[in-house]
Each structure stands twice: as C-alpha cells, then as structure tokens.
Design a protein around this motif. Structure first.
Motif, PDB file in Angstrom:
ATOM      1  N   ALA A 145       0.828  -1.208   0.000  1.00 37.94           N
ATOM      2  CA  ALA A 145       0.000   0.000   0.000  1.00 37.94           C
ATOM      3  C   ALA A 145       0.860   1.255   0.000  1.00 37.94           C
ATOM      4  O   ALA A 145       1.951   1.298   0.580  1.00 37.94           O
ATOM      5  CB  ALA A 145      -0.923   0.001   1.212  1.00 37.94           C
ATOM      6  N   SER A 146       0.372   2.269  -0.666  1.00 39.83           N
ATOM      7  CA  SER A 146       0.967   3.601  -0.603  1.00 39.83           C
ATOM      8  C   SER A 146      -0.128   4.571  -0.180  1.00 39.83           C
ATOM      9  O   SER A 146      -1.315   4.345  -0.452  1.00 39.83           O
ATOM     10  CB  SER A 146       1.550   4.009  -1.960  1.00 39.83           C
ATOM     11  OG  SER A 146       0.533   4.054  -2.951  1.00 39.83           O
ATOM     12  N   ALA A 147       0.256   5.632   0.502  1.00 39.61           N
ATOM     13  CA  ALA A 147      -0.749   6.570   1.005  1.00 39.61           C
ATOM     14  C   ALA A 147      -0.226   7.989   0.930  1.00 39.61           C
ATOM     15  O   ALA A 147       0.985   8.238   1.016  1.00 39.61           O
ATOM     16  CB  ALA A 147      -1.133   6.214   2.439  1.00 39.61           C
ATOM     17  N   ARG A 148      -1.155   8.916   0.773  1.00 42.37           N
ATOM     18  CA  ARG A 148      -0.791  10.328   0.774  1.00 42.37           C
ATOM     19  C   ARG A 148      -1.897  11.137   1.424  1.00 42.37           C
ATOM     20  O   ARG A 148      -3.055  10.704   1.502  1.00 42.37           O
ATOM     21  CB  ARG A 148      -0.534  10.821  -0.645  1.00 42.37           C
ATOM     22  CG  ARG A 148      -1.681  10.656  -1.613  1.00 42.37           C
ATOM     23  CD  ARG A 148      -1.254  11.086  -3.015  1.00 42.37           C
ATOM     24  NE  ARG A 148      -2.349  10.944  -3.980  1.00 42.37           N
ATOM     25  CZ  ARG A 148      -2.249  11.264  -5.260  1.00 42.37           C
ATOM     26  NH1 ARG A 148      -1.107  11.762  -5.732  1.00 42.37           N
ATOM     27  NH2 ARG A 148      -3.259  11.107  -6.077  1.00 42.37           N
ATOM     28  N   PHE A 149      -1.523  12.313   1.894  1.00 42.75           N
ATOM     29  CA  PHE A 149      -2.444  13.163   2.646  1.00 42.75           C
ATOM     30  C   PHE A 149      -2.361  14.581   2.093  1.00 42.75           C
ATOM     31  O   PHE A 149      -1.271  15.108   1.857  1.00 42.75           O
ATOM     32  CB  PHE A 149      -2.057  13.161   4.125  1.00 42.75           C
ATOM     33  CG  PHE A 149      -3.156  13.588   5.058  1.00 42.75           C
ATOM     34  CD1 PHE A 149      -3.844  12.648   5.810  1.00 42.75           C
ATOM     35  CD2 PHE A 149      -3.501  14.919   5.192  1.00 42.75           C
ATOM     36  CE1 PHE A 149      -4.862  13.042   6.673  1.00 42.75           C
ATOM     37  CE2 PHE A 149      -4.520  15.313   6.047  1.00 42.75           C
ATOM     38  CZ  PHE A 149      -5.196  14.362   6.794  1.00 42.75           C
ATOM     39  N   PHE A 150      -3.541  15.171   1.878  1.00 46.20           N
ATOM     40  CA  PHE A 150      -3.622  16.555   1.407  1.00 46.20           C
ATOM     41  C   PHE A 150      -4.382  17.371   2.433  1.00 46.20           C
ATOM     42  O   PHE A 150      -5.443  16.965   2.914  1.00 46.20           O
ATOM     43  CB  PHE A 150      -4.341  16.625   0.057  1.00 46.20           C
ATOM     44  CG  PHE A 150      -4.668  18.023  -0.389  1.00 46.20           C
ATOM     45  CD1 PHE A 150      -3.688  18.826  -0.970  1.00 46.20           C
ATOM     46  CD2 PHE A 150      -5.939  18.543  -0.220  1.00 46.20           C
ATOM     47  CE1 PHE A 150      -3.985  20.121  -1.387  1.00 46.20           C
ATOM     48  CE2 PHE A 150      -6.251  19.834  -0.632  1.00 46.20           C
ATOM     49  CZ  PHE A 150      -5.269  20.622  -1.209  1.00 46.20           C
ATOM     50  N   ASN A 151      -3.822  18.522   2.797  1.00 45.04           N
ATOM     51  CA  ASN A 151      -4.463  19.419   3.758  1.00 45.04           C
ATOM     52  C   ASN A 151      -4.529  20.825   3.169  1.00 45.04           C
ATOM     53  O   ASN A 151      -3.514  21.354   2.717  1.00 45.04           O
ATOM     54  CB  ASN A 151      -3.672  19.420   5.073  1.00 45.04           C
ATOM     55  CG  ASN A 151      -4.209  20.408   6.105  1.00 45.04           C
ATOM     56  OD1 ASN A 151      -3.431  20.995   6.827  1.00 45.04           O
ATOM     57  ND2 ASN A 151      -5.510  20.572   6.187  1.00 45.04           N
ATOM     58  N   GLU A 152      -5.731  21.398   3.160  1.00 42.19           N
ATOM     59  CA  GLU A 152      -5.911  22.771   2.704  1.00 42.19           C
ATOM     60  C   GLU A 152      -6.320  23.643   3.876  1.00 42.19           C
ATOM     61  O   GLU A 152      -7.229  23.295   4.643  1.00 42.19           O
ATOM     62  CB  GLU A 152      -6.984  22.842   1.613  1.00 42.19           C
ATOM     63  CG  GLU A 152      -7.178  24.247   1.050  1.00 42.19           C
ATOM     64  CD  GLU A 152      -8.242  24.286  -0.041  1.00 42.19           C
ATOM     65  OE1 GLU A 152      -8.203  25.214  -0.860  1.00 42.19           O
ATOM     66  OE2 GLU A 152      -9.098  23.373  -0.074  1.00 42.19           O
ATOM     67  N   LYS A 153      -5.626  24.769   4.045  1.00 41.90           N
ATOM     68  CA  LYS A 153      -5.918  25.718   5.105  1.00 41.90           C
ATOM     69  C   LYS A 153      -5.973  27.132   4.543  1.00 41.90           C
ATOM     70  O   LYS A 153      -5.435  27.399   3.460  1.00 41.90           O
ATOM     71  CB  LYS A 153      -4.832  25.677   6.195  1.00 41.90           C
ATOM     72  CG  LYS A 153      -4.703  24.368   6.959  1.00 41.90           C
ATOM     73  CD  LYS A 153      -3.603  24.457   7.997  1.00 41.90           C
ATOM     74  CE  LYS A 153      -3.420  23.159   8.757  1.00 41.90           C
ATOM     75  NZ  LYS A 153      -4.594  22.788   9.556  1.00 41.90           N
ATOM     76  N   THR A 221      -9.616  21.290   4.986  1.00 34.58           N
ATOM     77  CA  THR A 221      -9.904  20.113   4.172  1.00 34.58           C
ATOM     78  C   THR A 221      -8.815  19.091   4.443  1.00 34.58           C
ATOM     79  O   THR A 221      -7.628  19.407   4.369  1.00 34.58           O
ATOM     80  CB  THR A 221      -9.930  20.442   2.671  1.00 34.58           C
ATOM     81  OG1 THR A 221     -11.064  21.266   2.387  1.00 34.58           O
ATOM     82  CG2 THR A 221     -10.042  19.173   1.834  1.00 34.58           C
ATOM     83  N   GLN A 222      -9.231  17.881   4.802  1.00 33.84           N
ATOM     84  CA  GLN A 222      -8.299  16.785   5.039  1.00 33.84           C
ATOM     85  C   GLN A 222      -8.661  15.672   4.049  1.00 33.84           C
ATOM     86  O   GLN A 222      -9.775  15.155   4.088  1.00 33.84           O
ATOM     87  CB  GLN A 222      -8.433  16.244   6.471  1.00 33.84           C
ATOM     88  CG  GLN A 222      -8.578  17.299   7.546  1.00 33.84           C
ATOM     89  CD  GLN A 222      -7.256  17.892   7.983  1.00 33.84           C
ATOM     90  OE1 GLN A 222      -6.194  17.514   7.491  1.00 33.84           O
ATOM     91  NE2 GLN A 222      -7.298  18.830   8.905  1.00 33.84           N
ATOM     92  N   ARG A 223      -7.726  15.332   3.179  1.00 31.75           N
ATOM     93  CA  ARG A 223      -7.990  14.269   2.205  1.00 31.75           C
ATOM     94  C   ARG A 223      -6.880  13.224   2.303  1.00 31.75           C
ATOM     95  O   ARG A 223      -5.706  13.533   2.084  1.00 31.75           O
ATOM     96  CB  ARG A 223      -8.040  14.824   0.785  1.00 31.75           C
ATOM     97  CG  ARG A 223      -8.325  13.751  -0.289  1.00 31.75           C
ATOM     98  CD  ARG A 223      -8.373  14.364  -1.684  1.00 31.75           C
ATOM     99  NE  ARG A 223      -9.334  15.438  -1.744  1.00 31.75           N
ATOM    100  CZ  ARG A 223      -9.049  16.686  -2.108  1.00 31.75           C
ATOM    101  NH1 ARG A 223      -7.808  17.003  -2.452  1.00 31.75           N
ATOM    102  NH2 ARG A 223      -9.976  17.614  -2.124  1.00 31.75           N
ATOM    103  N   VAL A 224      -7.261  12.010   2.660  1.00 30.80           N
ATOM    104  CA  VAL A 224      -6.283  10.929   2.737  1.00 30.80           C
ATOM    105  C   VAL A 224      -6.626   9.893   1.672  1.00 30.80           C
ATOM    106  O   VAL A 224      -7.797   9.572   1.456  1.00 30.80           O
ATOM    107  CB  VAL A 224      -6.236  10.305   4.150  1.00 30.80           C
ATOM    108  CG1 VAL A 224      -7.577   9.730   4.572  1.00 30.80           C
ATOM    109  CG2 VAL A 224      -5.152   9.242   4.231  1.00 30.80           C
ATOM    110  N   GLU A 225      -5.604   9.433   1.008  1.00 35.29           N
ATOM    111  CA  GLU A 225      -5.789   8.478  -0.090  1.00 35.29           C
ATOM    112  C   GLU A 225      -4.848   7.296   0.118  1.00 35.29           C
ATOM    113  O   GLU A 225      -3.670   7.471   0.402  1.00 35.29           O
ATOM    114  CB  GLU A 225      -5.486   9.162  -1.423  1.00 35.29           C
ATOM    115  CG  GLU A 225      -5.661   8.294  -2.645  1.00 35.29           C
ATOM    116  CD  GLU A 225      -5.429   9.070  -3.932  1.00 35.29           C
ATOM    117  OE1 GLU A 225      -5.628   8.482  -5.015  1.00 35.29           O
ATOM    118  OE2 GLU A 225      -5.045  10.256  -3.862  1.00 35.29           O
ATOM    119  N   ILE A 226      -5.398   6.091  -0.012  1.00 35.56           N
ATOM    120  CA  ILE A 226      -4.568   4.888   0.099  1.00 35.56           C
ATOM    121  C   ILE A 226      -4.854   3.994  -1.100  1.00 35.56           C
ATOM    122  O   ILE A 226      -5.986   3.914  -1.594  1.00 35.56           O
ATOM    123  CB  ILE A 226      -4.820   4.137   1.427  1.00 35.56           C
ATOM    124  CG1 ILE A 226      -3.748   3.053   1.626  1.00 35.56           C
ATOM    125  CG2 ILE A 226      -6.232   3.585   1.518  1.00 35.56           C
ATOM    126  CD1 ILE A 226      -3.674   2.533   3.039  1.00 35.56           C
TER     127      ILE A 226
END
Length: 262
Positions: A145-153, A221-226
């Motif tokens: 698995a690979s994962a990434r996280f995006f946060n917008e403020k 905004t919190q976006r996590v993708e796996i």
C-alpha cells in the motif's frame, strides 16, 4: 461508571463535558480536569458541579492521576501528550488523545506501547478532523500500500509558522511537501490528523503529505488516499471549525463501552 479526567480545558474539552451533561456518555463520570491555565480548569469543573456532577480542578498531572481515573482525555497539545502519556499509563489510566503528533517519534511511541501493555492500559487515537481509519488499516494490511495526505488551510491558520508570509493572503501556494514525520516537526499543532492517518496505514515516514494555503479559505480540508493492487480509497473531509475533533472524542468514548463498536 468509569472515572474520566480531561487534560486541556478549551472548546474541545467543553464538547466532551457537555456530552456528559446531556446524557450522551452515561457510562462515565468526569471526576477531574486539568489545564495549563488553572482558571480554565476551575471554570469547567464549576460548570459540572453546578449541574450536579462533582468534578475537581487539579493544578497538576499528579493530583489528577491521584483520582485514579480509568480514562484520560488529552485535548491539549503534542507537548502535553509527551508529558502525560507515560505517567498516565503507569497509573493504569488509558488515554484518548487528539495530539497524535507526539507518536510520530518512534522511540516515544515504542515506550508508550510498552508502558500501556505492562499496565493493562490502552491509547485510543481519536479521528479528529479526518476519518476512515478502518479502511486505511484494512488496505495497509493487504500489503503493497501507498498513502498520501492533502491538507488545505487558509493563510491565517498558518500565522506563527515557518511558512507564513503576507503573500499567502493573495496567492494560493503549496507550503509544504514531505512526509508526515517532517510535517509534524514543522507544524507541531497543525497536522495531528496526518500522523493519525499514517499510524493507521503506512507509518509517518511513508505517508506523503502536501499542505496548501488558499486565500480566503475558512476551516480545513483533510484528504487521505490509500492505494494497493486491489483497493483505492479516498477519504475527503471538510470541517468549518474544530468541533468535529471534540465530537470524535465523544464517539471514541462511546465505542469504548459500547456492546456494538463502529
């Protein structure tokens, strides 16, 4: 009734206290609170007492733990979590924490695990302003698995950090790109949910994180993708305020004593 205490007496602690007052946490009694500012602890304790729920304001962690609570809600900061975790677990007190960033330190995290196991206690990681820990763990257990996280403020949320300058008020910009471990070092109070998602999946050193500043943007905004060979999951959560974090603690406490766990 399970004895409960809270460290950190801001808005999020108030949500937990109100949940007790409103009957949402009937299995718990809030017996003590502690805060960096004693006046805040006294205010929250007085509120509970005025509604017929005896609660004391403590001026130290030692006096709080002397109440022999079964559970401690940490709603303060990663620094506070580092200070209280080991003594609380040694006391046999399980912890519900929002400051997961403290656990990005591998050595500290290992000590926490060992102390919890030795004292038949646990650390419960509240989801805060994100979610999907179940699918993150499931997909990572499947392997590869690979994962990434995006946060917008918004730019104002970044004031006081190393990345802030006045041009963020007019220009949209990626202000950070790196791992969750690197992110929590640069933003010790801003990316706890990033570390939480990484611990539930590929680990802080392997979770890729991007933070974007958008002029005029309010909230988070919190976006996590796996992704693995069979699964691609995206959990996208927008929150206008931090209240969702307080309610995630309430949900965690409900799950702890519930016969059916979500």
């Amino acid at each position: 009734m399970e004895k409960l205490v809270i460290v950190g007496c801001g808005k999020l602690a108030g949500i937990v206290a109100d949940a007790i007052l409103n009957g949402l946490l009937p299995d718990y009694e809030l017996v003590g609170v502690c805060s960096r500012t004693l006046a805040k602890a006294e205010s929250l304790a007085d509120k509970m007492c005025q509604h017929g729920f005896p609660c004391v304001a403590c001026d130290s962690l030692e006096s709080l733990l002397a109440l022999k609570p079964k559970y401690l809600v940490e709603a303060a900061s990663p620094a506070a979590m580092r200070e209280l975790a080991l003594p609380a677990l040694e006391n046999g007190t399980s912890i519900v924490t929002l400051s997961i960033g403290a656990l990005a330190d591998k050595a500290f995290c290992q000590k926490v695990k060992e102390r919890a196991k030795a004292n038949n206690a646990r650390v419960y990681i509240a989801s805060g302003a994100t979610g999907g820990f179940d699918v993150l763990r499931t997909a990572s257990l499947m392997g590869n698995a690979s994962a990434r996280f995006f946060n917008e403020k918004g730019p104002n949320a970044l004031k006081g950090t190393a990345v802030y300058d006045d041009t963020l008020q007019t220009d949209q910009r990626t202000v950070f790109s790196g791992t969750a471990t690197e992110a929590i070092r640069m933003f010790p109070t801003k990316v706890n949910v990033t570390v939480a998602a990484s611990l539930a999946s590929v680990g802080p050193d392997n979770m890729q994180v991007t933070m974007q500043s958008t002029p005029g943007f309010k909230g988070d905004t919190q976006r996590v993708e796996i992704r693995n060979e069979q699964v691609h999951a995206v959990i996208d959560v927008y929150s206008a305020t931090a209240e969702i974090a307080g309610w995630s603690v309430v949900n965690t406490l409900i799950n702890i004593t519930s016969p059916i766990v979500f």
